[in-house]
Design a protein around this motif. Sequence first.
Motif, PDB file in Angstrom:
ATOM      1  N   SER A 108       0.844  -1.198   0.000  1.00 53.18           N
ATOM      2  CA  SER A 108       0.000   0.000   0.000  1.00 53.18           C
ATOM      3  C   SER A 108       0.877   1.244   0.000  1.00 53.18           C
ATOM      4  O   SER A 108       2.048   1.206   0.384  1.00 53.18           O
ATOM      5  N   ASP A 114      -7.605  -0.844  -4.747  1.00 51.15           N
ATOM      6  CA  ASP A 114      -8.570   0.097  -4.160  1.00 51.15           C
ATOM      7  C   ASP A 114      -7.839   1.400  -3.848  1.00 51.15           C
ATOM      8  O   ASP A 114      -6.670   1.382  -3.446  1.00 51.15           O
ATOM      9  N   ARG A 160      -8.481   4.942  -1.601  1.00 49.67           N
ATOM     10  CA  ARG A 160      -9.323   5.649  -0.636  1.00 49.67           C
ATOM     11  C   ARG A 160      -8.751   7.050  -0.478  1.00 49.67           C
ATOM     12  O   ARG A 160      -7.844   7.273   0.322  1.00 49.67           O
ATOM     13  N   HIS A 164      -9.780   9.960   0.661  1.00 47.92           N
ATOM     14  CA  HIS A 164     -10.028  10.895   1.782  1.00 47.92           C
ATOM     15  C   HIS A 164     -10.387  10.098   3.025  1.00 47.92           C
ATOM     16  O   HIS A 164     -11.516   9.617   3.170  1.00 47.92           O
ATOM     17  N   GLN A 165      -9.419   9.963   3.924  1.00 46.19           N
ATOM     18  CA  GLN A 165      -9.642   9.268   5.189  1.00 46.19           C
ATOM     19  C   GLN A 165      -9.371  10.264   6.327  1.00 46.19           C
ATOM     20  O   GLN A 165      -8.215  10.544   6.637  1.00 46.19           O
ATOM     21  N   GLU A 195     -12.102  -4.430   6.485  1.00 43.97           N
ATOM     22  CA  GLU A 195     -11.515  -3.114   6.280  1.00 43.97           C
ATOM     23  C   GLU A 195     -10.674  -3.047   5.008  1.00 43.97           C
ATOM     24  O   GLU A 195     -10.758  -2.091   4.242  1.00 43.97           O
ATOM     25  N   TYR A 200      -7.468   7.252  12.051  1.00 47.43           N
ATOM     26  CA  TYR A 200      -8.021   7.707  10.776  1.00 47.43           C
ATOM     27  C   TYR A 200      -9.040   6.694  10.292  1.00 47.43           C
ATOM     28  O   TYR A 200      -8.990   5.522  10.649  1.00 47.43           O
ATOM     29  N   ASN A 204     -12.221   5.685   7.153  1.00 48.12           N
ATOM     30  CA  ASN A 204     -12.717   5.891   5.789  1.00 48.12           C
ATOM     31  C   ASN A 204     -13.857   6.900   5.795  1.00 48.12           C
ATOM     32  O   ASN A 204     -14.749   6.834   6.650  1.00 48.12           O
ATOM     33  N   ASP A 205     -13.837   7.827   4.839  1.00 45.26           N
ATOM     34  CA  ASP A 205     -14.869   8.870   4.841  1.00 45.26           C
ATOM     35  C   ASP A 205     -16.266   8.314   4.614  1.00 45.26           C
ATOM     36  O   ASP A 205     -17.248   8.903   5.061  1.00 45.26           O
ATOM     37  N   ASN A 241     -17.441   5.653   5.958  1.00 44.30           N
ATOM     38  CA  ASN A 241     -17.911   4.957   7.165  1.00 44.30           C
ATOM     39  C   ASN A 241     -18.552   5.985   8.106  1.00 44.30           C
ATOM     40  O   ASN A 241     -17.984   6.390   9.111  1.00 44.30           O
ATOM     41  N   ARG A 256     -17.507   7.488  11.930  1.00 42.42           N
ATOM     42  CA  ARG A 256     -17.154   8.897  12.098  1.00 42.42           C
ATOM     43  C   ARG A 256     -18.056   9.565  13.129  1.00 42.42           C
ATOM     44  O   ARG A 256     -17.591  10.363  13.949  1.00 42.42           O
ATOM     45  N   SER A 298      -5.117   6.287   1.182  1.00 41.76           N
ATOM     46  CA  SER A 298      -4.540   4.952   1.056  1.00 41.76           C
ATOM     47  C   SER A 298      -4.738   4.432  -0.360  1.00 41.76           C
ATOM     48  O   SER A 298      -5.824   4.565  -0.927  1.00 41.76           O
TER      49      SER A 298
END
Length: 282
Positions: free
Chosen positions: A95, A119, A121, A123-124, A164, A254, A256-257, A259, A263, A279
């Motif tokens: 990653s 994958d 991601r 914006h985390q 995840e 941190y 995932n946006d 989720n 949040r 990521s």
Amino acid sequence: MLTQTTSRVLEPSDLDAALAVLDREPVANAFVTARVRIAGLDPWRLGGEMWGWYEDGMLTSLCYAGANLVPICATPRAVRGFADRARRAGRRCSSIVGPADATSALWRLLEPHWGPARDVRPHQPLMVTDRMPDDIAPDPYVRRVRKDEMETIMPACVAMFTEEVGVSPLAGDGGLLYQARVAELVGAGRAFARLDQDGKVVFKAEIGAATAQACQIQGVWVAPEHRGKGIAAPAMAAVLRYALADVAPVVSLYVNDFNTAARRTYRRVGFQEIGAFMSVLF
């Protein structure tokens, strides 16, 4: 005026200069700082190389190149230098992860050579707190996982990781590395869980990276049959209490946006967004 810029693999003698860069952003850099403070800069002990970027003879940016590729305090010029080095070396990481701006720029340069990713991601949110919430009592049933409870905790850890990351941590080596990492956190007293009356895991989380300045909560998981019952916020408050009392004065994570439930839970416990990670998963 032209400035001298260069990148190179850092050596153990560069430790103080590297720590000075890492300490500029103690929360965002906690993962790498923790490794460097334990292992130094010897690649064998560190589990990867540390690349340094110099401007006018001064070390200004870093990039950790191990199982993850992690840009650290990376300026746009440093990102280009690190991308050149990474491209020449070929992809060895599973990653790319780090502050969103630098990671996004690094991936733009590497994607033509390393893509496609499994994958991305982009914006985390990076969230942080330094105090307990006023209005949420910590769950008294959340406690440290004991060393003799590895068999109890491992299925929950595997389920969380698979959910995840999208792949099982048991792939490849049968999970030996992953199990060793979980055992390390359990042995250090940084793995936490709530078990039900049958001894099954209801909630679990770990304090992964830890330095004197900051630590990072990771692996937060509620068993599917217990979701939506209000377990997560008091359980997180309990982990936060342990973290602030025993580990570091600032606690981060941190997420995932997409989720939104997680949040919302973290905000309820008092975490505030101070930035974002990105990521790229292979």
